[in-house]
Design a protein around this motif. Structure first.
Motif, PDB file in Angstrom:
ATOM      1  N   THR A  24       0.971  -1.201   0.073  1.00 36.38           N
ATOM      2  CA  THR A  24       0.125  -0.069   0.048  1.00 36.38           C
ATOM      3  C   THR A  24       0.873   1.309   0.078  1.00 36.38           C
ATOM      4  O   THR A  24       1.691   1.398   0.907  1.00 36.38           O
ATOM      5  N   ASN A  65      -1.195   8.444  -0.557  1.00 39.04           N
ATOM      6  CA  ASN A  65      -0.846   9.572  -1.020  1.00 39.04           C
ATOM      7  C   ASN A  65      -1.713  10.606  -0.144  1.00 39.04           C
ATOM      8  O   ASN A  65      -2.872  10.995  -0.330  1.00 39.04           O
ATOM      9  N   THR A  97      -0.801  12.659  -9.218  1.00 43.42           N
ATOM     10  CA  THR A  97       0.081  11.977 -10.309  1.00 43.42           C
ATOM     11  C   THR A  97       1.308  11.382  -9.654  1.00 43.42           C
ATOM     12  O   THR A  97       2.159  10.570 -10.263  1.00 43.42           O
ATOM     13  N   HIS A 114       1.548   9.490  -6.955  1.00 43.15           N
ATOM     14  CA  HIS A 114       1.288   8.093  -6.416  1.00 43.15           C
ATOM     15  C   HIS A 114       1.781   6.932  -7.601  1.00 43.15           C
ATOM     16  O   HIS A 114       2.569   6.044  -7.190  1.00 43.15           O
ATOM     17  N   PRO A 115       1.370   7.120  -8.928  1.00 40.83           N
ATOM     18  CA  PRO A 115       1.504   6.106  -9.660  1.00 40.83           C
ATOM     19  C   PRO A 115       3.269   6.321 -10.355  1.00 40.83           C
ATOM     20  O   PRO A 115       3.792   5.234 -10.485  1.00 40.83           O
ATOM     21  N   ALA A 116       3.538   7.514 -10.256  1.00 47.14           N
ATOM     22  CA  ALA A 116       5.021   7.769 -10.665  1.00 47.14           C
ATOM     23  C   ALA A 116       5.980   7.117  -9.623  1.00 47.14           C
ATOM     24  O   ALA A 116       6.964   6.376 -10.146  1.00 47.14           O
ATOM     25  N   LYS A 137       5.450   4.588  -7.401  1.00 50.35           N
ATOM     26  CA  LYS A 137       5.115   2.995  -7.537  1.00 50.35           C
ATOM     27  C   LYS A 137       6.089   2.740  -9.004  1.00 50.35           C
ATOM     28  O   LYS A 137       6.783   1.511  -8.629  1.00 50.35           O
ATOM     29  N   ASP A 138       6.045   3.119  -9.893  1.00 43.83           N
ATOM     30  CA  ASP A 138       6.695   2.899 -11.235  1.00 43.83           C
ATOM     31  C   ASP A 138       8.161   3.041 -10.896  1.00 43.83           C
ATOM     32  O   ASP A 138       8.851   2.093 -11.311  1.00 43.83           O
ATOM     33  N   GLU A 178       4.383  -9.155  -7.793  1.00 37.69           N
ATOM     34  CA  GLU A 178       3.214  -8.495  -7.535  1.00 37.69           C
ATOM     35  C   GLU A 178       2.550  -8.471  -5.924  1.00 37.69           C
ATOM     36  O   GLU A 178       2.224  -7.536  -5.565  1.00 37.69           O
TER      37      GLU A 178
END
Length: 168
Positions: free
Chosen positions: A40, A43, A49, A51-53, A55-56, A72
């Motif tokens: 988990t 944010n 924007t 949060h996904p950046a 994680k990646d 995963e």
């Protein structure tokens, strides 16, 4: 004299602490840890924007290091965290008191837990930083800010991976 200088340089280089990327073992974790799951990520900012950046960036950075494999779910260890803050500090101004150079920072707190026992192995926090120059208009300034945000996220991911794998 030249031989002594060459020897001194060689001795200095031998102790410089250089290591190749992805070598060694995951020393800040238990030796049996071979996989990590990104759990988990919360944010707590108004910047969706990030949060996904983040994680990646974390997945890419762990994969690039190569000492631990990202899965995963069901990893030997699980990284959970929260983006705690997003800040911009003007550093330089124009003659009309408009900010021209800005420091952007993103703070992130995280925990690494043993996947089986739910035991906390590491609790820490880092801040990613990047700088940008404002543009002549809103569009160019926003583009510079977005690009700096991605650089700050990459800096943050580098620090997280270093803390998790190297303990530094």
């Amino acid at each position: 004299m030249r031989a002594i200088m060459c020897m001194a340089v060689l001795l200095a280089l031998a102790g410089c602490g250089y290591r190749s990327l992805g070598s060694g073992k995951a020393s800040a974790l238990q030796p049996s840890a071979k996989t990590i799951s990104i759990g988990t990520l919360k944010n707590r900012t108004l910047r969706p924007t990030i949060h996904p950046a983040l994680k990646d960036a974390l997945i890419r950075r762990f994969a690039a290091d190569g000492r631990i494999r990202v899965v995963e779910a069901g990893g030997d260890v699980i990284l959970d965290g929260a983006i705690e803050g997003f800040g911009e500090d003007p550093l330089a101004f124009s003659s009309s008191d408009q900010a021209k150079r800005v420091r952007l920072s993103i703070s992130f707190s995280f925990t690494v837990k043993n996947g089986l026992e739910d035991k906390v192995l590491l609790r820490d926090g880092v801040a990613g930083v990047a700088y940008y120059f404002t543009g002549s208009g809103v569009t160019s300034t926003r583009a510079a800010e977005d690009e700096a945000t991605l650089r700050a996220v990459a800096d943050l991911a580098d620090q997280v991976v270093s803390r998790v794998l190297d303990g530094v």
